[in-house]
Scaffold this motif. Sequence first.
Motif, PDB file in Angstrom:
ATOM      1  N   TRP A 748       0.845  -1.190   0.000  1.00 23.43           N
ATOM      2  CA  TRP A 748       0.000   0.000   0.000  1.00 23.43           C
ATOM      3  C   TRP A 748       0.883   1.243   0.000  1.00 23.43           C
ATOM      4  CZ3 TRP A 748      -0.180   3.961   3.660  1.00 23.43           C
ATOM      5  CH2 TRP A 748      -1.182   4.915   3.462  1.00 23.43           C
ATOM      6  N   VAL A 749       0.525   2.213  -0.850  1.00 23.44           N
ATOM      7  CA  VAL A 749       1.290   3.442  -0.983  1.00 23.44           C
ATOM      8  C   VAL A 749       0.335   4.627  -0.827  1.00 23.44           C
ATOM      9  CG1 VAL A 749       2.707   4.850  -2.530  1.00 23.44           C
ATOM     10  CG2 VAL A 749       2.988   2.361  -2.502  1.00 23.44           C
ATOM     11  N   ASP A 750       0.709   5.558   0.029  1.00 19.65           N
ATOM     12  CA  ASP A 750      -0.073   6.780   0.230  1.00 19.65           C
ATOM     13  C   ASP A 750      -0.008   7.653  -1.013  1.00 19.65           C
ATOM     14  OD1 ASP A 750      -1.629   8.587   1.556  1.00 19.65           O
ATOM     15  OD2 ASP A 750      -0.106   9.165   3.032  1.00 19.65           O
ATOM     16  N   ASP A 751      -1.000   8.539  -1.181  1.00 20.02           N
ATOM     17  CA  ASP A 751      -0.971   9.448  -2.328  1.00 20.02           C
ATOM     18  C   ASP A 751       0.148  10.473  -2.167  1.00 20.02           C
ATOM     19  OD1 ASP A 751      -3.106  10.513  -0.283  1.00 20.02           O
ATOM     20  OD2 ASP A 751      -2.393  12.269  -1.387  1.00 20.02           O
ATOM     21  N   PHE A 752       0.665  10.968  -3.298  1.00 20.90           N
ATOM     22  CA  PHE A 752       1.737  11.962  -3.260  1.00 20.90           C
ATOM     23  C   PHE A 752       1.792  12.700  -4.592  1.00 20.90           C
ATOM     24  CE2 PHE A 752       3.555   8.009  -4.767  1.00 20.90           C
ATOM     25  CZ  PHE A 752       4.423   8.367  -5.796  1.00 20.90           C
ATOM     26  N   PRO A 753       2.296  13.936  -4.600  1.00 18.48           N
ATOM     27  CA  PRO A 753       2.451  14.678  -5.858  1.00 18.48           C
ATOM     28  C   PRO A 753       3.731  14.279  -6.563  1.00 18.48           C
ATOM     29  CG  PRO A 753       3.093  16.064  -4.024  1.00 18.48           C
ATOM     30  CD  PRO A 753       2.613  14.769  -3.428  1.00 18.48           C
ATOM     31  N   TRP A 754       3.725  14.407  -7.894  1.00 18.12           N
ATOM     32  CA  TRP A 754       4.872  14.037  -8.720  1.00 18.12           C
ATOM     33  C   TRP A 754       5.233  15.218  -9.617  1.00 18.12           C
ATOM     34  CZ3 TRP A 754       7.695   9.445  -9.005  1.00 18.12           C
ATOM     35  CH2 TRP A 754       8.564   9.321 -10.087  1.00 18.12           C
ATOM     36  N   ALA A 755       6.510  15.523  -9.705  1.00 18.68           N
ATOM     37  CA  ALA A 755       6.993  16.564 -10.611  1.00 18.68           C
ATOM     38  C   ALA A 755       8.309  16.107 -11.212  1.00 18.68           C
ATOM     39  CB  ALA A 755       7.183  17.898  -9.887  1.00 18.68           C
ATOM     40  N   ASP A 756       8.307  15.901 -12.518  1.00 20.45           N
ATOM     41  CA  ASP A 756       9.505  15.433 -13.221  1.00 20.45           C
ATOM     42  C   ASP A 756       9.445  15.962 -14.642  1.00 20.45           C
ATOM     43  OD1 ASP A 756      11.736  14.170 -14.136  1.00 20.45           O
ATOM     44  OD2 ASP A 756      10.954  12.140 -13.995  1.00 20.45           O
ATOM     45  N   GLY A 757      10.086  17.097 -14.882  1.00 18.10           N
ATOM     46  CA  GLY A 757      10.074  17.688 -16.210  1.00 18.10           C
ATOM     47  C   GLY A 757       8.673  18.085 -16.631  1.00 18.10           C
ATOM     48  N   ILE A 758       8.219  17.564 -17.779  1.00 22.65           N
ATOM     49  CA  ILE A 758       6.914  17.943 -18.297  1.00 22.65           C
ATOM     50  C   ILE A 758       5.777  17.213 -17.582  1.00 22.65           C
ATOM     51  CG2 ILE A 758       7.910  18.410 -20.559  1.00 22.65           C
ATOM     52  CD1 ILE A 758       6.631  15.819 -21.552  1.00 22.65           C
ATOM     53  N   TYR A 759       6.116  16.249 -16.723  1.00 21.14           N
ATOM     54  CA  TYR A 759       5.084  15.469 -16.035  1.00 21.14           C
ATOM     55  C   TYR A 759       4.911  15.992 -14.608  1.00 21.14           C
ATOM     56  CZ  TYR A 759       5.646  12.338 -19.993  1.00 21.14           C
ATOM     57  OH  TYR A 759       5.709  11.821 -21.265  1.00 21.14           O
ATOM     58  N   GLY A 761       1.862  16.143 -11.731  1.00 25.31           N
ATOM     59  CA  GLY A 761       0.504  15.758 -11.381  1.00 25.31           C
ATOM     60  C   GLY A 761       0.483  14.818 -10.203  1.00 25.31           C
ATOM     61  N   PRO A 762      -0.703  14.380  -9.794  1.00 26.00           N
ATOM     62  CA  PRO A 762      -0.836  13.548  -8.597  1.00 26.00           C
ATOM     63  C   PRO A 762      -0.659  12.068  -8.887  1.00 26.00           C
ATOM     64  CG  PRO A 762      -2.996  14.060  -9.454  1.00 26.00           C
ATOM     65  CD  PRO A 762      -2.012  14.747 -10.364  1.00 26.00           C
ATOM     66  N   VAL A 763      -0.202  11.349  -7.876  1.00 22.04           N
ATOM     67  CA  VAL A 763      -0.237   9.889  -7.875  1.00 22.04           C
ATOM     68  C   VAL A 763      -1.195   9.486  -6.753  1.00 22.04           C
ATOM     69  CG1 VAL A 763       1.060   7.745  -7.570  1.00 22.04           C
ATOM     70  CG2 VAL A 763       2.119   9.697  -8.742  1.00 22.04           C
ATOM     71  N   PRO A 764      -2.415   9.079  -7.087  1.00 23.58           N
ATOM     72  CA  PRO A 764      -3.369   8.693  -6.035  1.00 23.58           C
ATOM     73  C   PRO A 764      -2.876   7.472  -5.268  1.00 23.58           C
ATOM     74  CG  PRO A 764      -4.479   9.064  -8.139  1.00 23.58           C
ATOM     75  CD  PRO A 764      -3.011   9.023  -8.424  1.00 23.58           C
ATOM     76  N   SER A 765      -3.342   7.347  -4.047  1.00 20.60           N
ATOM     77  CA  SER A 765      -3.014   6.179  -3.236  1.00 20.60           C
ATOM     78  C   SER A 765      -3.430   4.895  -3.970  1.00 20.60           C
ATOM     79  CB  SER A 765      -3.725   6.264  -1.889  1.00 20.60           C
ATOM     80  OG  SER A 765      -3.475   5.108  -1.122  1.00 20.60           O
ATOM     81  N   TYR A 766      -2.608   3.876  -3.869  1.00 21.96           N
ATOM     82  CA  TYR A 766      -2.921   2.615  -4.535  1.00 21.96           C
ATOM     83  C   TYR A 766      -2.423   1.446  -3.699  1.00 21.96           C
ATOM     84  CZ  TYR A 766       1.986   2.580  -6.023  1.00 21.96           C
ATOM     85  OH  TYR A 766       3.360   2.587  -6.043  1.00 21.96           O
ATOM     86  N   SER A 767      -2.931   0.269  -4.007  1.00 27.12           N
ATOM     87  CA  SER A 767      -2.457  -0.959  -3.370  1.00 27.12           C
ATOM     88  C   SER A 767      -2.428  -2.062  -4.411  1.00 27.12           C
ATOM     89  CB  SER A 767      -3.356  -1.351  -2.192  1.00 27.12           C
ATOM     90  OG  SER A 767      -4.678  -1.589  -2.630  1.00 27.12           O
ATOM     91  N   VAL A 768      -1.489  -2.977  -4.247  1.00 29.59           N
ATOM     92  CA  VAL A 768      -1.360  -4.111  -5.160  1.00 29.59           C
ATOM     93  C   VAL A 768      -1.149  -5.379  -4.342  1.00 29.59           C
ATOM     94  CG1 VAL A 768      -0.463  -2.776  -7.096  1.00 29.59           C
ATOM     95  CG2 VAL A 768       1.123  -3.744  -5.427  1.00 29.59           C
ATOM     96  N   VAL A 769      -1.585  -6.488  -4.917  1.00 32.82           N
ATOM     97  CA  VAL A 769      -1.352  -7.812  -4.348  1.00 32.82           C
ATOM     98  C   VAL A 769      -0.675  -8.659  -5.414  1.00 32.82           C
ATOM     99  CG1 VAL A 769      -2.394  -9.895  -3.397  1.00 32.82           C
ATOM    100  CG2 VAL A 769      -3.347  -7.655  -2.823  1.00 32.82           C
ATOM    101  N   ASP A 770       0.452  -9.264  -5.080  1.00 32.44           N
ATOM    102  CA  ASP A 770       1.158 -10.174  -5.976  1.00 32.44           C
ATOM    103  C   ASP A 770       1.104 -11.587  -5.415  1.00 32.44           C
ATOM    104  OD1 ASP A 770       1.765  -7.916  -7.389  1.00 32.44           O
ATOM    105  OD2 ASP A 770       3.941  -8.129  -7.272  1.00 32.44           O
ATOM    106  N   LEU A 771       1.005 -12.551  -6.323  1.00 27.82           N
ATOM    107  CA  LEU A 771       0.944 -13.954  -5.925  1.00 27.82           C
ATOM    108  C   LEU A 771       1.937 -14.758  -6.752  1.00 27.82           C
ATOM    109  CD1 LEU A 771      -0.527 -16.351  -4.443  1.00 27.82           C
ATOM    110  CD2 LEU A 771      -2.009 -16.474  -6.459  1.00 27.82           C
ATOM    111  N   ALA A 772       2.695 -15.620  -6.078  1.00 25.83           N
ATOM    112  CA  ALA A 772       3.609 -16.538  -6.762  1.00 25.83           C
ATOM    113  C   ALA A 772       3.458 -17.914  -6.136  1.00 25.83           C
ATOM    114  CB  ALA A 772       5.054 -16.059  -6.657  1.00 25.83           C
ATOM    115  N   ALA A 773       3.352 -18.935  -6.981  1.00 28.47           N
ATOM    116  CA  ALA A 773       3.177 -20.295  -6.470  1.00 28.47           C
ATOM    117  C   ALA A 773       3.824 -21.285  -7.419  1.00 28.47           C
ATOM    118  CB  ALA A 773       1.685 -20.632  -6.312  1.00 28.47           C
ATOM    119  N   SER A 774       4.345 -22.372  -6.859  1.00 24.48           N
ATOM    120  CA  SER A 774       4.944 -23.427  -7.686  1.00 24.48           C
ATOM    121  C   SER A 774       4.692 -24.779  -7.036  1.00 24.48           C
ATOM    122  CB  SER A 774       6.452 -23.195  -7.856  1.00 24.48           C
ATOM    123  OG  SER A 774       7.118 -23.275  -6.609  1.00 24.48           O
TER     124      SER A 774
END
Length: 816
Positions: A748-759, A761-774
Amino acid sequence: MRLKSALWLALALSLLAQAGLAGTVQTGRLKGVLIRQDGTGVPGVAVRIEGWGRQTMTDRVGAFEFAAVPPGTYSLTFTLADRSAAESKVLVAAGATAVVTKVVEWEVGFAETITVTSVSRRAERITDAPAAVTLITAQEIERVASSGQVPKLIEFTPGVDFTQSGLYDFNFTTRGFNSSLNRHVLTLIDGRDPAMALLGAKEWAAVSFPLDELASAEMVRGPGSALYGANAFSGVLNLTTKAPRDSPGGKVRLTGGELDTWRADVRLAGPLGDGLYGKVVGGGQKSGDFTVARLPQAEYRPCPEGQSADCLPPEGVSPRRGVETVFGGLRLDRYFGETALLTLEGGTATLHGPTGVSGAGRVQVTDASRPWSRLSFSTLHWNLLGYYDGRKASDQIALASGASVFESSSNVHGEIQGHASFGANHGFLVGGLAYHRQAIDTANRQGVQTLMAKPLAEHQEAAFGQVEYGLGDRLKAVVAARVDRSTLHSTQLSPKGSLVWSLRPNHTLRLTYAEGFQVPNYAQLFLQSPVTLPGTTLSALDLSALEAALAPVLGGRSLGFSHIPILALGNQDLKVEHVRSYEVGYNGILGSRTFLAINYYRSDIKDFVTNLLPNVGPEGRTNPNYGPYAPPADLPGPVRQLILDILSGNPATAPIFPFLSNLPNGQPIVALVSFENAGRVSTEGADVTLNSSIGERWLLDGSYSWFDFKVRAQTLGGRLLPNAPEHKLSAGLTYRDRRVDVSAHYRWVDDFPWADGIYVGPVPSYSVVDLAASYRLGERWELGVDVANLLDRKHWESFGGDLLRRRALGHVTFSW
């Protein structure tokens, strides 16, 4: 004496000394293994030869070895925290190998045996390391090997600011101030830096071996310049591949899945006779990408007409679809007795289609090759390393303008390192010399430069050393320093000091001070690249109508107004960026099964190099090398003034007039964006890590990180952002037995602003789930899945990056 000359002198003396010793001293070898009663090895145990002062550490399977041991009878002591054991009457004969198998009844948890090598350039228990570090083991690497994406190994690592912008476009740093093309973390593969010479950033699609060829990965957080120099500004990612002698056999893996992915990985390793071992690897991939066309508008937050901030601008051309890679490599290891090893290896990768984000816009690599080679020679007390890393990109597309950009570059590096213990084994010394040379040419097939004004080359020399000494039984002091000089910057001194106090067995408290430096890369210094005006797809202005209107007063003189390129420009006046960091850390092993690490830091960054900024700011021009536009000097003064009055007063040209400038040859340009040193920034933060084994089959891990910053002095206004969240956390659960291995991780990542050259804008908060199995089918076959973003939550992790979705892959592996 020049450092380069000293490097060759030290190398010659070390080789002569080794040759002399080999011919005059008859010694033996002592090796063995420390195991439990069930036959499993005990790693991370200190093994000491009493009366001689030599000490080593058992490896991940409990094995240990001493080379060049004088003939005699010895006693061995095995120590792990408050546990100890001994083995006496070990006879070592000249020219022979003594073998010891020691069985202990210790109940040792996984946390007690974790060892790392990257912090001090030698093996040590993680609890004793003088910096915050995370180890990713071979077993963890194998779970996600089918993806071929090296950065995914550290996605859930504590304290790491991690962003994915495309299938192979990853950027990460520690302790804030991330960006596209980030290079604040030095990445090494067996000591080789694979970064692109022009940008200093990594090209992850160019990795030329299957991912599970890595034996381990270590992520060191905090400035590492005292031992590693520039680019180790906020950390070091040290990747170590498997030696063919330690991993004989073969493997074939076939992978397929979402994004129309098809991938094959092959490896074969084993003995070739007379102390020679070899390994060959190869493979390829064909896949779709998350990259989509931003024509006529972007896939998220498109810019309304007339707006250029807090939105994604359109691009001029559509990207070519899909990614194709082909790679291969060969390694030969020659052992000279048990005291020396010579390694020769090389490989290459060809790339078609991966897209990356830069501050000037997205760029797609449509044809690039990345050849490399490495030589290393190690003896009992010396290590020699040399490598070549090249890049030839004959056709890359700047998607904003449609311009083709080219690059031919190379890195050549040589390094020698020595290490020895002293003071009855209470002290340890590491030192070395290094030489590095870079060369870059961005001319296209017609000889026209596309990213710089001319070909460039530079070289660097360095000397480094670290002294570690035990002040009693519970306190260890570490002092390190490195001196770097280069044709690009003034001489830099990078000191580091640390105290590690053992509160009690398996519990240490660490206090560390470190400085680091970052040299502006070639693009930041010498860039001359086309970009587009915000909100448009224009990469050049056509003011030929204005020049035609001025023809009566120009007397036949051309102003060059028919094509005025819009450029992103490097700044040759940039200073070296510096960081000064204070850190307090605690490492503890609780109940032998739980590892807990708590780290707090405060850092000051001076002369911070910004991302691309408008070349006209509130305090004047960002880049003083490109001043206000000047008409041709051979025109009469009144005519020159008339031209300036028309450009500044005409409604069509007035908005762009402040950015008009000239190249050194007088050609008019729009100097739209450039780089600057932005003053001083203070940061602070903390991270907490917990890893715990539950029984013999379950493993729980989790981390939390907090980050804050304050701009102390700023030269350009309010665009200086860390591109990192204030809060982030991760958690994971793993189950493994003889046949089944399943792991799920949440981030889980909190929202934060982004500024890099011509880009911007905001990065909204997001979460991801990864799964690996064998699941292992017998001894040779394995089936597995690797799913990134299991819940298919569409999101972006850097503003300007691709809109990310799920990628589910399945694989089948045959081993022998």
